[in-house]
Structures are given as structure tokens and as C-alpha cells.
Design a protein around this motif. Structure first.
Motif, short mmCIF file in Angstrom:
data_model
loop_
_atom_site.label_atom_id
_atom_site.label_comp_id
_atom_site.label_asym_id
_atom_site.label_seq_id
_atom_site.Cartn_x
_atom_site.Cartn_y
_atom_site.Cartn_z
N PRO A 1 -1.72 6.14 -1.57
CA PRO A 1 -2.77 6.56 -2.49
C PRO A 1 -3.51 5.37 -3.11
N THR A 2 -4.78 5.59 -3.41
CA THR A 2 -5.59 4.62 -4.15
C THR A 2 -6.26 5.35 -5.30
N ASP A 3 -6.93 4.59 -6.16
CA ASP A 3 -7.71 5.22 -7.22
C ASP A 3 -9.09 5.58 -6.67
N TYR A 4 -9.08 6.45 -5.67
CA TYR A 4 -10.30 6.83 -4.94
C TYR A 4 -11.31 7.52 -5.85
N ARG A 5 -12.52 7.63 -5.34
CA ARG A 5 -13.57 8.31 -6.09
C ARG A 5 -14.35 9.22 -5.14
N LEU A 6 -14.63 10.42 -5.61
CA LEU A 6 -15.48 11.35 -4.87
C LEU A 6 -16.93 11.09 -5.24
N VAL B 1 -2.62 2.40 -5.51
CA VAL B 1 -1.89 2.81 -6.70
C VAL B 1 -0.46 2.31 -6.60
N PRO B 2 0.02 1.54 -7.57
CA PRO B 2 1.38 1.01 -7.48
C PRO B 2 2.39 2.16 -7.41
N SER B 3 3.41 2.00 -6.57
CA SER B 3 4.44 3.02 -6.48
C SER B 3 5.31 2.99 -7.72
N ALA B 4 5.88 4.14 -8.04
CA ALA B 4 6.75 4.22 -9.22
C ALA B 4 8.02 3.41 -8.99
#
Length: 218
Positions: free
Chosen positions: A168-173, A214-217
Motif C-alpha cells: 500500500p501507498t498513500d495513493y490519491r484518486l 505506507v510503513p508496515s505495522a
């Protein structure tokens, strides 16, 4: 919410099924042969020939269909997207009421060039369209079918760029525009689910802009 996933055995569709089930939705995966599909916990399996079956039936209590059906390569010539989507639209219409449908399209289909840099609009996209002419003509026909579907279908279109298997990334629509970057399949699945519950997304199309990982937990 009851989410039905078409193309559930594909790379994107399988992620949609897993993410939707993990989020607590009721999920039905449409697959050709249930014997070859290992459903994740919380997901039901329903045999269906989405592309071949003109009398396709959907669960009576479905809230939204997410379609990740598509050709296998740029050289694909079979009209998979347009035919399968027509069957889904007709199946939703037979249920009565307004059917909700979220579909995966592709960046090269948007010909306006909105959101693309000049070099991408003039060189890259036309080249990709020529290489995959039949594939992208099929996807464009799918979009045209949705726009002409009238009040029976509450559709939303997502046009990712080149898809990669990544986290995952901090994607944008990007509404009504292209995002000429590669796209994570994980992000695409997340975006499809987010739009499926967003009434403001009905009748709109979106590009998917990849962001920072996105950094993993811990």
C-alpha cells in the motif's frame, strides 16, 4: 454490505475479495470453477461465467458489484470487458432498482489527456493504444456501455496506470483525469472498495496516483 466480485481469481480481484472480507463485508466471489479457487475466510464462492453467460444471475441481496475482469495481455482480442460488463449491467437491471457497479478500466482509454504531461499524451499513450488496440478498444466500449446504461446502473470507473504487485501507498484518486504513474494492485483494490461505499462517486471516473509506501505495522 454485500459485495460481489467479478474476476475474483485474477491478481486484482483476489485482493479485492481478501480486503473486503477482512473489512467485515459479506463477500461473494464469482469464479468459473469453485474447485480451483481457495476463498479467504469470510468469503462465499459462486460459480459464474460472467463473460459467456447472457442470463447471468447475481445474489438477490447484492449491494454492489466490483468488476476486475479484463484481457490477459496487450495482445488480447476477445471482448472480455465490454461483454462481461454488459452481462453484469443486465443482471443488475433484472433485479429491479438501481444496481451499483464499480469497474476497473485503464489509463490509455481516456483520450482527453487530462492529467498527463505533454510527452505522455503525445508519445506514450498513443503508442500503448496502438500496441494493445483490441484490448483498449474493448475497455473503451465497456466505458461507453456504462455511460449509456441509464438509470438502471449506478457506475463508477477507475483507470489505473501500469499495475505492479506492491504494498500500500498513500495513493490519491484523481477525478475525471489520468494519473500517468504505475499503480499498486493493493492500492487499486483499496480504492475500488472505498468507491463502492461512496455515493458521490456514482457516474464518475478516477485516475489512481501512486504515493509514498505506507510503513508496515511493527
Amino acid at each position: 454490505m454485500h459485495i460481489v466480485v467479478a474476476g475474483a481469481t485474477g491478481a486484482t480481484g483476489s485482493l479485492v475479495v481478501r480486503q473486503a472480507a477482512a473489512a467485515g463485508h459479506r463477500v461473494t466471489a464469482l469464479v468459473r470453477d469453485p474447485r480451483t479457487y481457495a476463498a479467504p475466510p469470510g468469503a462465499e464462492v459462486r460459480p459464474a461465467q460472467v463473460v459467456e453467460d447472457e442470463d447471468l444471475e447475481l445474489p438477490a441481496d447484492v449491494d454492489v458489484v466490483i468488476s476486475a475482469i479484463g484481457g490477459r495481455s496487450l495482445r488480447s482480442t476477445e471482448p472480455v470487458c465490454s461483454t462481461g460488463t454488459r452481462h453484469l449491467v443486465e443482471a443488475l437491471a433484472r433485479r429491479g432498482g438501481r444496481g451499483r457497479l464499480v469497474v476497473v478500466s485503464a489509463t490509455p482509454v481516456l483520450t482527453t489527456g487530462i492529467g498527463e504531461p505533454f510527452w505522455h499524451r503525445r508519445v506514450v499513450r498513443p503508442l500503448v493504444r496502438r500496441i494493445g488496440r483490441a484490448l483498449y478498444d474493448d475497455i473503451a466500449a465497456m466505458e461507453a456501455l456504462l455511460r449509456a446504461s441509464g438509470p438502471d446502473c449506478a457506475w463508477t470507473i477507475v483507470r489505473p496506470g501500469y499495475l505492479v504487485d506492491a504494498g500500500p501507498t498513500d495513493y490519491r484518486l484523481v477525478p475525471e483525469a489520468n494519473a500517468p504513474t504505475s499503480a499498486s494492485r493493493t492500492d487499486l483494490a483499496d480504492a475500488l472498495l472505498a468507491l463502492a461505499t461512496d455515493e458521490s462517486a456514482i457516474g464518475r471516473s478516477y485516475g489512481l496516483r501512486r504515493g509514498r509506501p505506507v510503513p508496515s505495522a511493527a
